[in-house]
Write an enzyme that holds these catalytic residues in place. Structure first.
Site, PDB file in Angstrom:
ATOM      1  N   TYR A 124     -10.457 -23.983 -31.795  1.00 57.70           N
ATOM      2  CA  TYR A 124     -10.161 -22.796 -31.254  1.00 57.70           C
ATOM      3  C   TYR A 124      -9.115 -22.247 -30.703  1.00 57.70           C
ATOM      4  CZ  TYR A 124     -11.623 -17.983 -29.136  1.00 57.70           C
ATOM      5  OH  TYR A 124     -11.624 -16.730 -28.418  1.00 57.70           O
ATOM      6  N   ASP A 164     -10.154 -21.223 -35.693  1.00 59.13           N
ATOM      7  CA  ASP A 164      -9.016 -20.160 -35.367  1.00 59.13           C
ATOM      8  C   ASP A 164      -8.163 -19.692 -34.731  1.00 59.13           C
ATOM      9  OD1 ASP A 164      -8.556 -17.826 -34.309  1.00 59.13           O
ATOM     10  OD2 ASP A 164     -10.245 -17.584 -33.574  1.00 59.13           O
ATOM     11  N   HIS A 261     -15.485 -12.337 -37.433  1.00 57.43           N
ATOM     12  CA  HIS A 261     -15.016 -13.146 -37.997  1.00 57.43           C
ATOM     13  C   HIS A 261     -15.811 -13.687 -39.551  1.00 57.43           C
ATOM     14  CE1 HIS A 261     -11.593 -14.943 -35.846  1.00 57.43           C
ATOM     15  NE2 HIS A 261     -12.178 -14.723 -35.089  1.00 57.43           N
TER      16      HIS A 261
END
Length: 274
Positions: A124, A164, A261
């Site tokens: 992340y 991400d 998302h």
């Protein structure tokens, strides 16, 4: 602090596999939004969640156990913030929490799981949306993460790096590249880092299989962005070039609506590329 867990009793050779990477923007919220029912309808081998926003002890994980998953969790020290978790149906042979840099490890940004000679990084990346200070942290993370992966590849040459990334690489990856040319997540220096990343024998599996397709993985909650498909592709499944022949497909599963998302689905075959 770098944390390592080992299970030498397990022998596993992956792929073949079905994997999803999913920023769920809070695992408890995603479960309330039907995540477990959706997972029960599929046969994913590995789930890589980002932004879990919780420690494992405050989440009811029985549904994942019922679906055959075991989990490894790297939470942020700050409650309700960041964190990554990886669920798999077969035990990894090695687990490393963090990358050894406390400034990032305290935020729960990287979780490594090894499956024999294959290494999976669930990541992340920081966002710069809250201002210049965090944008600076993001750029420092990009430089440090790149160096970390370069060093890791010396001993672990077969890598899958999902998560991400908080960057839309090219104009095709964002609904309005002109208006967003000065927006964090599409800044020239961020896109240059992506050029460097994919120029160093890393493959963007979605773009490799779908060079001209427009597909997004994140939509703002504002102004009906998702219903109008005004999104960004900021979630990726990257693999090292030595896994190129094993890429079956990669897709954005935009019908999954448990968060802002959607999941990135990656399918890998068992063909070797030595």
């Amino acid at each position: 602090m770098l944390s390592v867990l080992r299970d030498a009793s397990v022998t596993l050779c992956l792929p073949p596999m079905q994997l999803i990477s999913y920023n769920i923007n809070g695992i408890r919220a995603a479960l309330r939004n039907g995540l477990s029912d959706w997972l029960a309808q599929h046969q994913f081998d590995i789930l890589c969640f980002q932004e879990v926003k919780a420690t494992a002890d405050v989440v009811d994980l029985a549904v994942f156990e019922q679906l055959g998953y075991q989990y490894h969790w790297h939470a942020a020290e700050k409650k309700g913030y960041s964190g990554v978790a990886t669920f798999s149906k077969i035990a990894p042979t090695n687990v490393v929490l963090g990358c050894g840099l406390p400034v990032y490890d305290c935020e729960g940004r990287i979780l490594r799981t090894d499956f024999d000679d294959l290494t999976l990084l669930n990541c992340y990346f920081p966002s710069g949306t809250s201002g210049e200070i965090r944008q600076g942290v993001k750029m420092e993370f990009l430089r440090d993460f790149y160096d970390y992966v370069v060093e890791l590849r010396k001993t672990r040459p077969k890598l899958i790096v999902v998560g991400d990334y908080n960057i839309a690489h090219n104009a095709i990856d964002i609904h309005d590249p002109i208006r967003n040319k000065n927006s964090t997540g599409f800044l020239p220096e961020e896109r240059a880092w992506m050029d460097q990343w994919f120029g160093n024998n890393m493959i963007d599996t979605f773009r490799y299989k779908h060079p001209q397709d427009v597909a997004y993985s994140w939509w703002s909650y504002r102004a009906g962005a998702r219903s109008n498909n005004k999104g960004w592709r900021i979630d990726y499944a990257s693999v090292t070039d030595n896994l190129r022949d094993q890429i079956v497909d990669c897709q954005m599963l935009s019908d999954a609506v448990h968060a802002d998302h959607c999941p990135v689905w990656l399918s890998m075959s068992e063909r070797a590329n030595e």
